[in-house]
Design a protein around this motif. Structure first.
Motif, short mmCIF file in Angstrom:
data_model
loop_
_atom_site.label_atom_id
_atom_site.label_comp_id
_atom_site.label_asym_id
_atom_site.label_seq_id
_atom_site.Cartn_x
_atom_site.Cartn_y
_atom_site.Cartn_z
N UNK A 1 0.86 -1.19 0.00
CA UNK A 1 0.00 0.00 0.00
C UNK A 1 0.89 1.23 0.00
N UNK A 2 0.94 1.94 -1.13
CA UNK A 2 1.79 3.11 -1.30
C UNK A 2 0.94 4.37 -1.21
N UNK A 3 1.44 5.38 -0.51
CA UNK A 3 0.80 6.68 -0.45
C UNK A 3 1.85 7.72 -0.08
N UNK A 4 1.61 9.00 -0.38
CA UNK A 4 2.62 10.03 -0.12
C UNK A 4 2.67 10.44 1.35
N UNK A 5 3.80 11.02 1.74
CA UNK A 5 3.94 11.55 3.10
C UNK A 5 3.26 12.90 3.25
N UNK A 6 3.23 13.69 2.19
CA UNK A 6 2.61 15.02 2.23
C UNK A 6 1.17 14.90 1.75
N UNK A 7 0.25 15.54 2.44
CA UNK A 7 -1.18 15.40 2.13
C UNK A 7 -1.57 15.97 0.76
N UNK A 8 -0.77 16.87 0.20
CA UNK A 8 -1.09 17.45 -1.11
C UNK A 8 -0.29 16.81 -2.25
N UNK A 9 0.53 15.79 -1.95
CA UNK A 9 1.35 15.16 -2.98
C UNK A 9 0.53 14.17 -3.79
N UNK A 10 1.03 13.86 -4.96
CA UNK A 10 0.37 12.92 -5.87
C UNK A 10 1.43 12.08 -6.57
N UNK A 11 1.00 10.98 -7.17
CA UNK A 11 1.91 10.09 -7.88
C UNK A 11 2.48 10.81 -9.10
N UNK A 12 3.81 10.75 -9.24
CA UNK A 12 4.42 11.40 -10.40
C UNK A 12 5.35 10.47 -11.17
N UNK A 13 5.87 9.42 -10.53
CA UNK A 13 6.79 8.48 -11.18
C UNK A 13 6.56 7.10 -10.58
N UNK A 14 6.64 6.06 -11.41
CA UNK A 14 6.79 4.71 -10.90
C UNK A 14 8.09 4.15 -11.46
N UNK A 15 8.69 3.26 -10.70
CA UNK A 15 9.94 2.65 -11.14
C UNK A 15 9.99 1.22 -10.64
N UNK A 16 10.88 0.45 -11.21
CA UNK A 16 11.02 -0.94 -10.80
C UNK A 16 11.75 -1.75 -11.84
N UNK A 17 11.31 -3.01 -12.02
CA UNK A 17 11.94 -3.94 -12.98
C UNK A 17 10.88 -4.79 -13.66
N UNK A 18 11.22 -5.28 -14.86
CA UNK A 18 10.32 -6.19 -15.57
C UNK A 18 11.13 -7.30 -16.24
N UNK A 19 10.51 -8.46 -16.33
CA UNK A 19 11.10 -9.61 -17.00
C UNK A 19 9.93 -10.53 -17.38
N UNK A 20 9.37 -10.30 -18.56
CA UNK A 20 8.15 -11.01 -18.97
C UNK A 20 6.91 -10.34 -18.42
N UNK A 21 6.95 -9.86 -17.22
CA UNK A 21 5.91 -9.08 -16.55
C UNK A 21 6.62 -8.14 -15.59
N UNK A 22 5.85 -7.33 -14.89
CA UNK A 22 6.44 -6.41 -13.92
C UNK A 22 6.86 -7.21 -12.69
N UNK A 23 8.16 -7.19 -12.35
CA UNK A 23 8.67 -7.95 -11.20
C UNK A 23 8.94 -7.07 -9.99
#
Length: 173
Positions: free
Chosen positions: A127-149
């Motif tokens: 469960x991801x959410x920002x620390x600041x009450x007025x913040x919003x999602x701006x970037x996602x990052x990670x890895x993939x190999x056939x699907x998102x890993x």
């Protein structure tokens, strides 16, 4: 001299007070983390989301729209796609789901209570959410190999370029 000391202390209190509610935060990566790294970012606010899933199973890929421009696809553009377009002033304020080796499911939640759900909810929860009450999602990052890993989320308070205010704030005039 007393006025100078007062303003110095007031300035220090304002600077120190900002540390409690940063304008940028990161939700640490979940998943196995195998494969090729990705970072999905663009200019301005996220105004649309596309997710590809493997027939009600794990997540294959993501695509964001920033303003009127769709980003590149990270992962694979394969399987069933789900899409949500955000309204003016609407922002993604929560990203949750389940994971095993792959990211099994995701739920994007907006500031207006709308959701986009994709994948099969099985495995360990995140469960991801920002620390600041007025913040919003701006970037996602990670890895993939056939699907998102692996998946992590980056949050920020994004100013509206036309009013120089946070885009989630309401006008007072």
């Amino acid at each position: 001299m007393l006025y100078i000391a007062f303003f110095v202390l007031l300035g220090a209190a304002c600077v120190l007070g900002d540390d409690k509610h940063p304008l940028y935060s990161f939700s640490p990566t979940v998943g196995s983390g195998s494969g090729t790294s990705y970072s999905l970012s663009g200019e301005g606010r996220v105004t649309g989301v596309r997710v590809w899933e493997a027939n009600n199973n794990y997540i294959y890929g993501f695509q964001f729209r920033f303003g009127y421009i769709w980003s590149e696809v990270v992962g694979l553009k394969s399987g069933n796609s789900q899409e949500m377009q955000l309204s003016e002033g609407e922002a993604i304020i929560q990203l949750s789901g389940k994971y095993n080796h792959y990211i099994q499911s995701v739920v994007f939640t907006t500031s207006r209570g709308r959701t986009l759900q994709a994948g099969q909810p099985s495995g360990r929860s995140f469960n991801f959410y920002p620390e600041h009450s007025m913040a919003e999602l701006c970037i996602i990052s990670g890895r993939y190999h056939g699907g998102i890993t692996a998946l992590g989320a980056h949050w920020a308070v994004i100013a509206d370029p036309y009013t120089n205010r946070n885009s989630n704030s309401t006008a007072l005039w």
